[in-house]
Design a protein around this motif. Structure first.
Motif, PDB file in Angstrom:
ATOM      1  N   LEU A 231      17.661   9.001  27.040  1.00 37.34           N
ATOM      2  CA  LEU A 231      18.355   8.416  28.179  1.00 37.34           C
ATOM      3  C   LEU A 231      17.326   8.308  29.305  1.00 37.34           C
ATOM      4  O   LEU A 231      16.648   9.283  29.606  1.00 37.34           O
ATOM      5  N   TYR A 232      17.202   7.133  29.898  1.00 33.35           N
ATOM      6  CA  TYR A 232      16.132   6.939  30.882  1.00 33.35           C
ATOM      7  C   TYR A 232      16.594   6.120  32.071  1.00 33.35           C
ATOM      8  O   TYR A 232      17.609   5.432  32.022  1.00 33.35           O
ATOM      9  N   PHE A 233      15.827   6.217  33.158  1.00 32.73           N
ATOM     10  CA  PHE A 233      16.011   5.422  34.362  1.00 32.73           C
ATOM     11  C   PHE A 233      14.802   4.519  34.494  1.00 32.73           C
ATOM     12  O   PHE A 233      13.665   4.973  34.353  1.00 32.73           O
ATOM     13  N   GLN A 234      15.044   3.213  34.743  1.00 31.82           N
ATOM     14  CA  GLN A 234      13.938   2.260  34.842  1.00 31.82           C
ATOM     15  C   GLN A 234      14.067   1.404  36.095  1.00 31.82           C
ATOM     16  O   GLN A 234      14.759   0.399  36.095  1.00 31.82           O
ATOM     17  N   PRO A 235      13.377   1.772  37.173  1.00 30.90           N
ATOM     18  CA  PRO A 235      13.292   0.882  38.337  1.00 30.90           C
ATOM     19  C   PRO A 235      12.126  -0.088  38.143  1.00 30.90           C
ATOM     20  O   PRO A 235      11.152   0.221  37.454  1.00 30.90           O
TER      21      PRO A 235
ATOM     22  N   ASN B  43      10.275   1.746  19.753  1.00 29.67           N
ATOM     23  CA  ASN B  43      11.505   2.041  20.496  1.00 29.67           C
ATOM     24  C   ASN B  43      12.360   0.786  20.541  1.00 29.67           C
ATOM     25  O   ASN B  43      11.844  -0.308  20.797  1.00 29.67           O
ATOM     26  N   LEU B  44      13.642   0.948  20.313  1.00 31.15           N
ATOM     27  CA  LEU B  44      14.617  -0.117  20.509  1.00 31.15           C
ATOM     28  C   LEU B  44      15.559   0.397  21.580  1.00 31.15           C
ATOM     29  O   LEU B  44      16.141   1.476  21.440  1.00 31.15           O
ATOM     30  N   ARG B  45      15.686  -0.359  22.689  1.00 32.41           N
ATOM     31  CA  ARG B  45      16.411   0.168  23.840  1.00 32.41           C
ATOM     32  C   ARG B  45      17.322  -0.878  24.461  1.00 32.41           C
ATOM     33  O   ARG B  45      17.090  -2.084  24.314  1.00 32.41           O
ATOM     34  N   VAL B  46      18.358  -0.390  25.148  1.00 27.56           N
ATOM     35  CA  VAL B  46      19.261  -1.221  25.933  1.00 27.56           C
ATOM     36  C   VAL B  46      19.412  -0.568  27.306  1.00 27.56           C
ATOM     37  O   VAL B  46      19.327   0.649  27.434  1.00 27.56           O
ATOM     38  N   SER B  47      19.634  -1.386  28.322  1.00 27.91           N
ATOM     39  CA  SER B  47      19.798  -0.851  29.676  1.00 27.91           C
ATOM     40  C   SER B  47      20.640  -1.805  30.515  1.00 27.91           C
ATOM     41  O   SER B  47      20.796  -2.978  30.175  1.00 27.91           O
ATOM     42  N   ALA B  48      21.149  -1.279  31.621  1.00 33.48           N
ATOM     43  CA  ALA B  48      21.957  -2.075  32.548  1.00 33.48           C
ATOM     44  C   ALA B  48      21.929  -1.410  33.912  1.00 33.48           C
ATOM     45  O   ALA B  48      21.626  -0.226  34.029  1.00 33.48           O
ATOM     46  N   GLY B  49      22.258  -2.192  34.944  1.00 37.23           N
ATOM     47  CA  GLY B  49      22.318  -1.639  36.288  1.00 37.23           C
ATOM     48  C   GLY B  49      22.401  -2.713  37.348  1.00 37.23           C
ATOM     49  O   GLY B  49      22.496  -3.906  37.043  1.00 37.23           O
ATOM     50  N   PRO B  50      22.348  -2.317  38.599  1.00 40.53           N
ATOM     51  CA  PRO B  50      22.369  -3.287  39.698  1.00 40.53           C
ATOM     52  C   PRO B  50      21.030  -4.004  39.812  1.00 40.53           C
ATOM     53  O   PRO B  50      19.993  -3.494  39.390  1.00 40.53           O
TER      54      PRO B  50
END
Length: 189
Positions: free
Chosen positions: A68-72, A114-121
């Motif tokens: 689980l990660y944070f990506q700015p 790595n296979l990843r998905v992300s979402a956010g503002p």
């Protein structure tokens, strides 16, 4: 002057990331670039012959966390859209600073892949004044939501992303920016 501020912000962001990287093994950072396909969606019948054009993006990113990660990110984004309003043609060209703040999950998390998905503002700031019909104005700041799917192969990153405009970039025309982008990047270890 805006270009100097953008460059100074990018340099400070990169220096801060390199300092944080030295203190944490769960932090990655890198550079990225890609192409954008955009449309200015509107429900106004007076706006017709809408045609998005290809633009580009380039920026820097950080990724903190393992599974689980944070990506700015901090990106320079260009896109444009041609449309007709009251029998006149307009070509709105945008040059923006983009700040997506995504939370992601690595579906596959190995050293090599790595296979990843992300979402956010997703926040945008206009660096220029796009052409608009007389008496109409594009806003300096707009917001949206972003969903991203990506693959990391070693230090290379590949992303497909959709940014859905949630706020109107032009209130009078009811336009919201929707941007699909493809990108490639490099993670520094």
């Amino acid at each position: 002057m805006k270009t100097i501020k953008l460059l100074a912000t990018a340099v400070l962001f990169t220096l801060g990331l390199s300092q944080a990287k030295a203190q944490s093994s769960d932090l990655e950072f890198g550079i990225k670039a890609g192409v954008n396909f955009s449309t200015l969606k509107t429900g106004l019948n007076a706006v017709s012959d809408k045609e998005g054009k290809i633009g580009f993006n380039a920026g820097i990113f950080a990724r903190a966390g393992k599974t689980l990660y944070f990506q700015p990110e901090l990106n320079y984004v260009t896109f444009s859209d041609k449309y007709r309003f009251n029998s006149n043609s307009y070509d709105a060209k945008f040059r923006q600073l983009n700040l997506p703040l995504m939370v992601g999950y690595k579906l596959l998390n190995t050293e090599a892949l790595n296979l990843r998905v992300s979402a956010g503002p997703d926040l945008y700031y206009n660096l220029n004044k796009p052409i608009a019909p007389g008496g109409f104005k594009y806003k300096d700041v707009s917001a949206g939501g972003v969903v991203n799917a990506g693959v990391d192969i070693g230090n290379l990153t590949f992303d497909a992303r959709y940014s859905l405009g949630l706020s109107k970039v032009n209130k009078e025309l009811g336009q919201k920016a929707n941007i699909f982008s493809l990108g490639v990047g490099f993670k520094f270890q």
